[in-house]
Design a protein around this motif. Structure first.
Motif, mmCIF file in Angstrom:
data_model
loop_
_atom_site.group_PDB
_atom_site.id
_atom_site.type_symbol
_atom_site.label_atom_id
_atom_site.label_comp_id
_atom_site.label_asym_id
_atom_site.label_seq_id
_atom_site.Cartn_x
_atom_site.Cartn_y
_atom_site.Cartn_z
ATOM 1 N N UNK A 79 -1.646 -1.212 -1.744
ATOM 2 C CA UNK A 79 -1.737 -0.071 -0.830
ATOM 3 C C UNK A 79 -0.717 -0.212 0.306
ATOM 4 N N UNK A 80 -0.523 -1.430 0.780
ATOM 5 C CA UNK A 80 0.434 -1.674 1.861
ATOM 6 C C UNK A 80 1.868 -1.773 1.350
ATOM 7 N N UNK A 81 2.049 -1.709 0.027
ATOM 8 C CA UNK A 81 3.369 -1.783 -0.592
ATOM 9 C C UNK A 81 4.095 -3.076 -0.226
ATOM 10 N N UNK A 82 3.389 -4.178 -0.415
ATOM 11 C CA UNK A 82 3.980 -5.489 -0.142
ATOM 12 C C UNK A 82 3.518 -6.462 -1.222
ATOM 13 N N UNK A 83 4.205 -7.586 -1.384
ATOM 14 C CA UNK A 83 3.766 -8.580 -2.372
ATOM 15 C C UNK A 83 2.418 -9.164 -1.970
#
Length: 209
Positions: free
Chosen positions: A148-152
């Motif tokens: 959802x946060x668009x991070x690894x």
């Protein structure tokens, strides 16, 4: 006569499929079978021991009480769920695909592992403070939160004190759909399992926020 708590009862036939090289794992498997057939309200340590082909005292020796064994079942469930989410996440590309992929994996997991899925959320019957349970559940939520946060994804050791509201919204939507499917709202489990995409697609626009 041996007093070893792990000794298989010689007077009882050992159920096929259980191998006691790893007795805790065999007890977790037997408990899962019991939960699948009887539900959590019909669960008992004695029945679990009977299915595993061990003495009635063996589950208590390894897990303390029913709460301890149910917590172990729930922990294993979160490990399986986390693996499914991680696999879906790795196969996806952008943020949209990661969230959609994890949503499908979550629903499939619930339909394929109903006993574990039900036990994982029974906080009154398990020990949510158990370290292994907390770590496994944090990993599963962390995978979704990362998408959802668009991070690894970075492995977490505990639930965040203030979970991402968007991640909670996505989780709530898919969890509610999974619960409805398990309760038979969408027909037999086999039909729901075959139609995961059909069930999930209508709420995808809500999932990708």
């Amino acid at each position: 006569m041996s007093d070893d708590l792990d000794t298989v009862k010689r007077s009882a036939a050992k159920p096929e499929g259980y191998h006691h090289g790893d007795l805790p794992a065999a007890l977790i498997a037997a408990a899962t079978d019991c939960l699948r057939e009887r539900g959590i309200d019909g669960f008992s340590l004695r029945e679990t021991a009977r299915r595993a082909g061990v003495s009635p005292a063996a589950p208590q020796h390894h897990f303390g009480d029913a709460r301890g064994l149910l917590t172990a079942v729930a922990t294993r469930g979160f490990h399986l769920l986390g693996d499914a989410l991680a696999e879906a996440d790795a196969a996806a590309g952008d943020r949209d695909a990661r969230i959609r992929g994890q949503g499908r994996a979550y629903l499939r997991f619930a339909l394929d592992h109903p006993a574990e899925f039900d036990t994982m959320w029974r906080c009154a019957r398990i020990d949510p403070a158990d370290a292994a349970y907390a770590q496994a559940s944090a990993r599963a939520f962390g995978l979704l939160a990362a998408a959802v946060a668009d991070r690894p994804f970075v492995a977490a050791q505990r639930w965040p004190e203030e979970p991402n509201p968007r991640a909670v919204a996505c989780w709530s939507l898919v969890h509610g759909l999974a619960r409805l499917a398990l309760d038979g709202v969408f027909g037999p489990a086999e039909a729901a399992r075959a139609g995961v995409d059909r069930l999930l697609d209508p709420v995808m626009e809500c999932l990708v926020v």
